[in-house]
Every structure is written in C-alpha cells, then in structure tokens.
Write an enzyme that holds these catalytic residues in place. Structure first.
Site, short mmCIF file in Angstrom:
data_model
loop_
_atom_site.label_atom_id
_atom_site.label_comp_id
_atom_site.label_asym_id
_atom_site.label_seq_id
_atom_site.Cartn_x
_atom_site.Cartn_y
_atom_site.Cartn_z
N GLY A 127 81.45 9.92 18.16
CA GLY A 127 81.44 10.86 19.30
C GLY A 127 81.10 12.25 18.79
N GLY B 292 80.28 15.28 21.02
CA GLY B 292 81.28 15.66 22.03
C GLY B 292 81.98 16.97 21.68
N GLY C 124 92.07 9.65 18.79
CA GLY C 124 92.59 10.68 19.70
C GLY C 124 92.23 10.39 21.14
N HIS D 138 93.98 20.81 32.74
CA HIS D 138 92.86 20.72 31.80
C HIS D 138 91.57 21.18 32.47
CE1 HIS D 138 95.54 18.01 29.52
NE2 HIS D 138 94.78 18.32 28.47
N LYS E 152 87.27 16.87 32.20
CA LYS E 152 88.17 15.78 31.76
C LYS E 152 88.08 14.60 32.72
CE LYS E 152 92.76 14.80 29.95
NZ LYS E 152 92.18 14.03 28.82
#
Ligand SMILES: NC(=O)C1=CN([C@@H]2O[C@H](COP(=O)(O)OP(=O)(O)OC[C@H]3O[C@@H](n4cnc5c(N)ncnc54)[C@H](OP(=O)(O)O)[C@@H]3O)[C@@H](O)[C@H]2O)C=CC1
Ligand SMILES: O=C(O)C1=N[C@H](C(=O)O)C[C@H](O)C1
Length: 271
Positions: free
Chosen positions: A10, A13, A100, A157, A161
């Site tokens: 990723g 990202g 994560g 957030h 998200k």
C-alpha cells in the site's frame, strides 16, 4: 544486529508514504520493497520520489511474494482483502507482518489468525503509544465504575476514511467491555436513529463523525448521574502510527510465530 529488511505494501497510500519516509530516517531499518496492487498507476514509479524524498532507485512493484521472500518483515496499512492475502504470503515466507489495516470482518480475522501459525503477526487498530495507553486507562476506569456510568465512544476522522466505526473506536470499546467483564458483541450499540427509546444500562455506544482532514480523534465518555469522565486522544500527525508500526516490527523480529497486539509490544498487558 543487521538492518531489518522491510517491505511496505500500500506504498502509495497516506500511511504507505509516511512509512517509507520514517524507514528512511531509521539507521537500523532498510526499505527493500514497496508494493501497490496490480493495475495501480504507481507501479513502476520510484518509491523515494513517491514518499517525497530523493529518488532511491526502488521501483513500486506488484509482485509482493517475490519481495517478501527476500525480506524480514512487511508493514501493511491497506484494505482488509489485501491484508488477508498478504498474511498468507507472510506465512509462506515466514516473516514478520505488521497489520494496521482496519475494518476487517470476523472471517478476515480468522484467516489472519491461521496465517499467524507461520508468520509473526502484530495487528492493532491503532499503532500509537498514546492510544494504547488510553485503552489501558479505559479498561482500568471501566473496571472501577459500575453500570451507573454510561459508556460512549466518539470518534472523528477525515472524509476519505472508508470504515466505521474506526479500528481505534472498536479497540477502545473492547477495552471498556473487558474492564466491565462483558462483551462488545452483546453490549455494543453501533447506530441510533428515530424513536430509539431510552438508553439501556450497560450499553457501550459508538458515534462516528467524518469530515475534512482530521487525522484521528477519539473520546471515551463515562457519563454518570451529575458527573462525566472523559478520556481522549488526538492524533496530529500520521508519524505516530508509522513509528509504532516500526517499533512493532523490531519487537517481532526473531519472535516465534503468533498473533500479537500493540499491548504486547508496549508491555501494557499488566497495566
Ligand atoms: N492501525 C493504525 O494505527 C492505523 C490504521 N490505519 C488504517 O490503515 C488503512 C490504510 O489507511 P490509509 O493509508 O489512510 O488509506 P489509503 O487509502 O490512503 O491507502 C491504502 C492503500 O492501499 C492500497 N491497496 C489497496 N489494495 C491493495 C493491494 N491488494 N495491494 C497493495 N496495496 C493495496 C491502496 O491502493 P489503491 O489506491 O490503488 O486502491 C492505497 O494506496 C486503513 O484501514 C486505515 O484505517 C490508518 C492509520 C493508522
Ligand atoms: O483511517 C485512518 O486514517 C485511521 N484509521 C485507524 C482507525 O480506524 O482507527 C487509526 C487512526 O485513527 C487513523
């Protein structure tokens, strides 16, 4: 000890880029691979440049398994389906896998637990020291207070998200449930709308806010008769998650396969 060879999946990202920058600042760590999914516009691009650093000659790849075979660990902040697949690859390569990624289903978690028979996996909805310390405090406070105090978890957030409630909110809700000796499956309330009736004693409620560029804010509220205790955390910079994930990778190196959490890494088990 030799440098720990890490692959970031990723890589393009928000977290992937911060991770690559943070690894470049750590003398004991070496970035040996940066992976994006097949078809990504970033495959073939220079990983250093993507991270906002000088070019480092490492090209973004879509061949994770080959890179894992030559690495000590993989750092993974992606999406659930990708993390499940990478856990199986990490098991094949018998390396460390720090996960994560949030929003995993119970079925995803079962597959990751199966991969942890051969991979050393550290998984947490939040890798920061602050949030994991907060979770320990929440567990402790919930153990002391009875159902006269209503527990609510509030999070906000950024508007990109894609999962709710956040992995951190769930982690904090689990801590509250553990402290109280109940389960989130039975006591969690994840939405309220319309004519709900009064709040049930013992519920653990969740409320989700999304907007702007907020990195991550969490509050656990213990609301009693005439008084309220609020414990909270504000993430100001994604570096806290990256540093925690890299601490987890160092901790896991050389440890036997299994599924571990940041509570294990930070030694907060007996808090
Ligand atoms: N535990 C913690 O401390 C933290 C957890 N997170 C979690 O980490 C995850 C990622 O967050 P964030 O970086 O903000 O999200 P982003 O959407 O910015 O990054 C996710 C990246 O994963 C890539 N990706 C998707 N599928 C694959 C695949 N099969 N192989 C490789 N890469 C893939 C995406 O590529 P593409 O764009 O092409 O789809 C994207 O670049 C989320 O679940 C978030 O909740 C975030 C911060 C802290
Ligand atoms: O998606 C994010 O950004 C974050 N996700 C994690 C979560 O779901 O709790 C951790 C952090 O709050 C940022």
């Amino acid at each position: 000890m030799t440098q720990m060879r890490l692959v970031v999946v990723g890589a393009s990202g928000r977290m992937g880029r911060v991770l690559m920058r943070t690894i470049s600042e750590a003398p004991d760590l070496l970035l040996v691979g940066a992976v994006d999914q097949p078809g990504s516009e970033f495959v073939g691009r220079d990983a250093g440049e993507l991270a906002g650093l000088p070019a480092n000659g490492l090209k973004i790849s879509d061949d994770a398994l080959t890179l894992f075979a030559a690495a000590d660990g993989v750092i993974d902040f992606t999406v659930p389906a990708a993390s499940v697949g990478y856990a199986a690859f990490a098991a094949q390569a018998r390396i460390v896998h720090v996960i994560g990624t949030t929003g995993l289903s119970p079925e995803d978690d079962a597959k990751i637990a199966a991969a942890a028979r051969h991979a050393t996996i550290v998984k947490s909805g939040n890798m920061s020291l602050g949030v994991n310390l907060l979770a320990a405090l929440v567990r402790r406070v919930a153990r002391t207070l009875d159902e006269g105090f209503d527990i609510e978890v509030l999070e906000m957030h950024h508007n990109r998200k894609i999962d709710a409630p956040s992995g951190t909110a769930l982690l904090l809700g689990e801590a509250a449930a553990q402290g109280r000796g109940v389960t989130l499956e039975e006591n969690g309330v994840f939405s309220r709308h319309g004519y709900t009736g009064p709040r049930k004693a013992g519920d653990i409620g969740f409320a989700t806010l999304r907007g702007g560029t907020v990195v991550g804010e969490h509050n656990v509220i213990f609301a009693g008769a005439g008084e309220r205790i609020e414990l909270g955390h504000r993430a100001e910079d994604r570096g806290i998650f990256a540093r925690g994930a890299l601490a987890a990778a160092r901790w896991a190196r050389g440890r036997k396969p299994g599924l571990y959490s940041m509570t294990d890494v930070l030694g907060l088990t007996d808090f």
